[in-house]
Design a protein around this motif. Structure first.
Motif, PDB file in Angstrom:
ATOM      1  N   ALA A   1      11.286 -25.323 -21.525  1.00 31.63           N
ATOM      2  CA  ALA A   1      12.095 -25.793 -22.662  1.00 31.63           C
ATOM      3  C   ALA A   1      11.628 -25.113 -23.950  1.00 31.63           C
ATOM      4  O   ALA A   1      12.449 -24.649 -24.752  1.00 31.63           O
ATOM      5  CB  ALA A   1      11.992 -27.311 -22.792  1.00 31.63           C
TER       6      ALA A   1
ATOM      7  N   VAL B   1       5.393 -27.619 -16.712  1.00 32.53           N
ATOM      8  CA  VAL B   1       6.317 -26.522 -16.419  1.00 32.53           C
ATOM      9  C   VAL B   1       7.639 -26.739 -17.156  1.00 32.53           C
ATOM     10  O   VAL B   1       8.168 -25.825 -17.807  1.00 32.53           O
ATOM     11  CB  VAL B   1       6.551 -26.403 -14.886  1.00 32.53           C
ATOM     12  CG1 VAL B   1       7.709 -25.449 -14.605  1.00 32.53           C
ATOM     13  CG2 VAL B   1       5.295 -25.929 -14.202  1.00 32.53           C
ATOM     14  N   ILE B   2       8.148 -27.966 -17.088  1.00 32.94           N
ATOM     15  CA  ILE B   2       9.425 -28.264 -17.753  1.00 32.94           C
ATOM     16  C   ILE B   2       9.312 -28.051 -19.255  1.00 32.94           C
ATOM     17  O   ILE B   2      10.167 -27.425 -19.886  1.00 32.94           O
ATOM     18  CB  ILE B   2       9.865 -29.714 -17.443  1.00 32.94           C
ATOM     19  CG1 ILE B   2      10.198 -29.830 -15.956  1.00 32.94           C
ATOM     20  CG2 ILE B   2      11.082 -30.104 -18.281  1.00 32.94           C
ATOM     21  CD1 ILE B   2      10.409 -31.247 -15.491  1.00 32.94           C
ATOM     22  N   MET B   3       8.218 -28.550 -19.843  1.00 29.73           N
ATOM     23  CA  MET B   3       8.019 -28.417 -21.287  1.00 29.73           C
ATOM     24  C   MET B   3       7.920 -26.940 -21.690  1.00 29.73           C
ATOM     25  O   MET B   3       8.494 -26.527 -22.696  1.00 29.73           O
ATOM     26  CB  MET B   3       6.719 -29.113 -21.744  1.00 29.73           C
ATOM     27  CG  MET B   3       6.654 -30.572 -21.396  1.00 29.73           C
ATOM     28  SD  MET B   3       7.630 -31.569 -22.520  1.00 29.73           S
ATOM     29  CE  MET B   3       7.442 -33.171 -21.776  1.00 29.73           C
TER      30      MET B   3
END
Lengths: 182, 209
Positions: free
Chosen positions: A18, A13-15
């Protein structure tokens, strides 16, 4: 097992977020950055070839470190010299130069991006140094003790490598132009 | 609010990243050849530090501790790239003077150290205060070091001649060895002053008690 899935998903999710942010920013800024780059090059060409009103690109062959060449066109439509962009191998890396020529005579030299030592080689970007080239022609040499005649350039104190690199690049342009254009 | 102020001042003096935590030595030595560069690097770092501290503090409960390092690095690198692209597109003058330093910020360990040591354990407001304090502390340190190096090395400050046109310059201070020497000497001076202040404060407290 469940732990690994959870950790992987959260990292994913973070990737993804980003990545989306980067993609969005790139899309928004792509054109403005390209325009800035064009405007900067245009401004450098105008600075080295002040008599030109507009420019048109000229194709180059076997030009070594010379990357681009533009023919300057004066306000009345006549040709008025050439503006070259050339890369010199300085002390800290590449030094981008723009050189203006009219009938074998230098009309101006400007230093673009470079990574020379601040306080030493970086002084090449000051008018005290690049201003010396204006009006000169033929093969130029660097003199560490100060220029004594028309074909010499005073070196920047403690930055002989940079002085030589810039002068050699200008010489390349002079030689190329003499061979191909005049 | 008192907490905010303490966290902020902590980064500038008591835990000054350069002189007390000895973090970010690579940019400190590399860019402090002139005041303009030192100041630029410091401010660019401070800006990214505030933003990354804020975001990392917000997502701190979402990020599993086992993968926090890759997660933080992605956040920081994204921030730096976004800032660089935006600056290139809309603030070209600023980009041309700071452009060189922006990519260097990713590898500046101050950003990561504060994410790990502070922002991952504290709320967004405190983390912003920490980022501001640490960032300005870093800026202050770089400015002091670069002022010494530029003055001794080239006889100028912010490119303006201070010691007159006849000053011969001391090449050593502009090059890397001068960076090490200046950093060492300024660090000694900073810590000597801090020690004196500390013992004076203790003495004052002792006399009250």
């Amino acid at each position: 097992m469940r732990e690994i899935v959870k950790v992987t998903l959260r990292l994913l999710v973070i990737m993804v977020i980003a990545g989306l942010c980067l993609g969005a920013t790139y899309t928004v800024t792509k054109d403005p950055i390209a325009n800035q780059e064009l405007a900067r090059k245009e401004a450098a060409r105008k600075a080295v070839l002040p008599s030109a009103e507009s420019f048109e690109e000229v194709a180059l062959e076997n030009s070594g470190d010379i990357a681009e060449c533009y023919r300057g066109i004066a306000a009345d439509g006549s040709a008025c010299g050439y503006a070259f962009s050339v890369t010199a191998k300085g002390f800290g890396g590449d030094v981008a130069l723009t050189v203006g020529l009219d009938q074998g005579k230098i009309t101006g030299v400007r230093i673009g991006t470079h990574s020379e030592t601040p306080g030493l080689g970086a002084k090449a970007a000051q008018e005290d140094f690049y201003g010396q080239f204006t009006g000169k022609s033929g093969a130029l040499t660097v003199n560490k003790n100060g220029a004594t005649n028309d074909s010499e350039i005073s070196a920047i104190t403690a930055a002989t490598v940079t002085s030589n690199a810039v002068t050699n690049a200008v010489n390349q342009v002079l030689a190329y132009a003499a061979e191909n254009f005049d | 609010m008192a907490n905010f102020k303490n966290t902020f001042l902590n980064g500038i003096v008591k835990e000054n990243p350069t002189f007390r935590l000895v973090l970010g030595m690579c940019p400190t030595l590399a860019v402090t050849t002139s005041v303009q560069n030192g100041l630029g690097m410091g401010l660019a770092t401070a800006f990214v530090l505030v933003c990354s501290n804020f975001v990392i503090s917000l997502i701190r409960s979402f990020v599993p501790s086992k993968v926090r390092i890759p997660a933080y690095i992605v956040v920081i690198a994204t921030f730096v790239t976004v800032v660089q692209l935006l600056m290139n597109a809309f603030l070209p003058d600023l980009a041309s003077s700071l452009g060189l330093f922006i990519p260097l910020i990713v590898v500046n360990c101050i950003i990561f150290a504060r994410a790990e040591a502070f922002a991952s354990k504290n709320g967004p407001l405190d983390s912003v205060a920490d980022g501001l304090g640490m960032g300005l502390g870093f800026t202050l340190s770089l400015t002091i070091i670069s002022a010494v190096r530029e003055l001794i090395g080239a006889g100028t400050l912010m490119g303006v001649s201070v010691l007159g046109p006849n000053y011969p310059g001391a090449l050593l201070f502009v090059l890397a060895p001068g960076g090490y020497i200046t950093l060492g000497l300024v660090m000694v001076a900073f810590n000597a002053v801090m020690k004196k202040l500390d013992s004076r404060r203790k003495g004052a407290e002792g006399s009250v008690a």
